[in-house]
Write a protein that holds these residues in place. Structure first.
Motif, PDB file in Angstrom:
ATOM      1  N   VAL A  43       0.911  -1.227   0.089  1.00 12.79           N
ATOM      2  CA  VAL A  43      -0.035  -0.316  -0.032  1.00 12.79           C
ATOM      3  C   VAL A  43       0.891   1.299   0.016  1.00 12.79           C
ATOM      4  N   LEU A  44       0.470   2.194  -1.040  1.00 10.61           N
ATOM      5  CA  LEU A  44       1.122   3.357  -0.717  1.00 10.61           C
ATOM      6  C   LEU A  44       0.352   4.415   0.101  1.00 10.61           C
ATOM      7  N   THR A  45       0.798   5.140   0.914  1.00  4.16           N
ATOM      8  CA  THR A  45       0.231   6.013   1.672  1.00  4.16           C
ATOM      9  C   THR A  45       0.615   7.705   1.504  1.00  4.16           C
ATOM     10  N   PHE A  46      -0.333   8.503   1.176  1.00  2.00           N
ATOM     11  CA  PHE A  46      -0.053   9.859   0.953  1.00  2.00           C
ATOM     12  C   PHE A  46      -0.916  10.752   1.942  1.00  2.00           C
ATOM     13  N   THR A  47      -0.265  11.735   2.359  1.00  3.47           N
ATOM     14  CA  THR A  47      -1.034  12.800   3.035  1.00  3.47           C
ATOM     15  C   THR A  47      -2.032  13.523   1.990  1.00  3.47           C
ATOM     16  N   PRO A  48      -3.019  14.087   2.388  1.00  2.49           N
ATOM     17  CA  PRO A  48      -3.929  14.890   1.370  1.00  2.49           C
ATOM     18  C   PRO A  48      -2.931  15.700   0.355  1.00  2.49           C
ATOM     19  N   ASP A  49      -2.236  16.570   0.765  1.00  2.00           N
ATOM     20  CA  ASP A  49      -1.426  17.552   0.159  1.00  2.00           C
ATOM     21  C   ASP A  49      -0.218  16.788  -0.780  1.00  2.00           C
ATOM     22  N   ALA A  50       0.297  15.622  -0.457  1.00  7.75           N
ATOM     23  CA  ALA A  50       1.074  14.961  -1.202  1.00  7.75           C
ATOM     24  C   ALA A  50       0.320  14.190  -2.520  1.00  7.75           C
ATOM     25  N   TRP A  51      -0.860  13.792  -2.138  1.00  5.78           N
ATOM     26  CA  TRP A  51      -1.999  12.978  -2.948  1.00  5.78           C
ATOM     27  C   TRP A  51      -2.425  14.281  -4.123  1.00  5.78           C
ATOM     28  N   THR A  52      -2.604  15.179  -3.650  1.00  4.73           N
ATOM     29  CA  THR A  52      -2.910  16.428  -4.621  1.00  4.73           C
ATOM     30  C   THR A  52      -1.889  16.734  -5.762  1.00  4.73           C
ATOM     31  N   SER A  53      -0.400  16.695  -5.192  1.00  3.98           N
ATOM     32  CA  SER A  53       0.559  17.005  -6.088  1.00  3.98           C
ATOM     33  C   SER A  53       0.804  15.697  -6.791  1.00  3.98           C
ATOM     34  N   PHE A  54       0.676  14.551  -6.301  1.00  8.62           N
ATOM     35  CA  PHE A  54       0.819  13.347  -7.208  1.00  8.62           C
ATOM     36  C   PHE A  54      -0.054  13.390  -8.342  1.00  8.62           C
ATOM     37  N   VAL A  55      -1.256  13.477  -8.143  1.00 11.39           N
ATOM     38  CA  VAL A  55      -2.374  13.478  -9.227  1.00 11.39           C
ATOM     39  C   VAL A  55      -2.010  14.660 -10.156  1.00 11.39           C
ATOM     40  N   GLY A  56      -1.843  15.695  -9.668  1.00 13.80           N
ATOM     41  CA  GLY A  56      -1.465  16.979 -10.556  1.00 13.80           C
ATOM     42  C   GLY A  56      -0.344  16.464 -11.410  1.00 13.80           C
ATOM     43  N   LEU A  57       0.875  16.004 -10.860  1.00 11.05           N
ATOM     44  CA  LEU A  57       1.879  15.517 -11.793  1.00 11.05           C
ATOM     45  C   LEU A  57       1.299  14.423 -12.840  1.00 11.05           C
ATOM     46  N   VAL A  58       0.740  13.516 -12.413  1.00 11.08           N
ATOM     47  CA  VAL A  58       0.237  12.470 -13.261  1.00 11.08           C
ATOM     48  C   VAL A  58      -0.667  12.813 -14.317  1.00 11.08           C
ATOM     49  N   THR A  59      -1.429  13.784 -14.051  1.00 13.72           N
ATOM     50  CA  THR A  59      -2.447  14.249 -15.054  1.00 13.72           C
ATOM     51  C   THR A  59      -2.007  15.573 -15.975  1.00 13.72           C
ATOM     52  N   SER A  60      -0.885  15.847 -15.477  1.00 12.97           N
ATOM     53  CA  SER A  60      -0.136  16.990 -16.470  1.00 12.97           C
ATOM     54  C   SER A  60       0.364  16.136 -17.642  1.00 12.97           C
ATOM     55  N   GLY A  61       0.776  15.026 -17.675  1.00 13.73           N
ATOM     56  CA  GLY A  61       1.548  14.027 -18.799  1.00 13.73           C
ATOM     57  C   GLY A  61       2.787  14.143 -18.609  1.00 13.73           C
ATOM     58  N   ASP A  62       3.149  14.804 -17.706  1.00 14.32           N
ATOM     59  CA  ASP A  62       4.823  14.984 -17.441  1.00 14.32           C
ATOM     60  C   ASP A  62       5.641  13.847 -17.187  1.00 14.32           C
ATOM     61  N   VAL A  63       4.966  12.529 -16.893  1.00  6.47           N
ATOM     62  CA  VAL A  63       5.478  11.529 -16.217  1.00  6.47           C
ATOM     63  C   VAL A  63       5.490  10.442 -17.432  1.00  6.47           C
ATOM     64  N   ASP A  64       6.574   9.937 -17.790  1.00  4.72           N
ATOM     65  CA  ASP A  64       6.745   8.849 -18.764  1.00  4.72           C
ATOM     66  C   ASP A  64       6.697   7.384 -18.285  1.00  4.72           C
ATOM     67  N   PHE A  65       5.320   6.859 -17.935  1.00  6.48           N
ATOM     68  CA  PHE A  65       5.337   5.695 -17.193  1.00  6.48           C
ATOM     69  C   PHE A  65       5.797   4.517 -17.878  1.00  6.48           C
ATOM     70  N   ASP A  66       5.763   4.680 -19.320  1.00  6.53           N
ATOM     71  CA  ASP A  66       6.693   3.355 -19.911  1.00  6.53           C
ATOM     72  C   ASP A  66       8.200   3.291 -19.550  1.00  6.53           C
ATOM     73  N   ALA A  67       8.756   4.610 -19.480  1.00  5.91           N
ATOM     74  CA  ALA A  67      10.177   4.405 -18.952  1.00  5.91           C
ATOM     75  C   ALA A  67      10.216   4.143 -17.673  1.00  5.91           C
ATOM     76  N   ILE A  68       9.436   4.402 -16.727  1.00  3.28           N
ATOM     77  CA  ILE A  68       9.421   3.978 -15.280  1.00  3.28           C
ATOM     78  C   ILE A  68       9.372   2.467 -15.261  1.00  3.28           C
ATOM     79  N   ALA A  69       8.407   2.081 -15.971  1.00  2.25           N
ATOM     80  CA  ALA A  69       8.123   0.708 -15.893  1.00  2.25           C
ATOM     81  C   ALA A  69       9.099  -0.347 -16.509  1.00  2.25           C
ATOM     82  N   SER A  70      10.285   0.217 -17.452  1.00  2.00           N
ATOM     83  CA  SER A  70      11.163  -0.810 -18.170  1.00  2.00           C
ATOM     84  C   SER A  70      12.311  -0.753 -17.342  1.00  2.00           C
TER      85      SER A  70
END
Length: 70
Positions: A43-70
């Motif tokens: 389980v990953l646990t986030f504070t509310p502020d960290a969750w908001t930042s994480f979701v913002g980063l993911v939805t911005s398109g700035d993360v290359d998940f294919d690069a992370i997975a390889s």
């Protein structure tokens, strides 16, 4: 700390990149917990502020998940 039972977990997202994994969340005022549908113990646990930042980063398109997975 609250004990999160199976009934506390709610499905939230489907389809991360080309994957069809389902994520579950359990929320409380002080934390957002996230786990994969296939894993009930990791389980990953986030504070509310960290969750908001994480979701913002993911939805911005700035993360290359294919690069992370390889």
């Amino acid at each position: 700390m609250r004990n999160y039972t199976v009934s506390a977990w709610s499905p939230r997202m489907r389809g991360w990149s080309q994957r069809a994994d389902l994520l579950y969340t359990a929320t409380s005022p002080d934390a957002i917990r996230v786990r994969d549908s296939k894993t009930k113990t990791d389980v990953l646990t986030f504070t509310p502020d960290a969750w908001t930042s994480f979701v913002g980063l993911v939805t911005s398109g700035d993360v290359d998940f294919d690069a992370i997975a390889s």
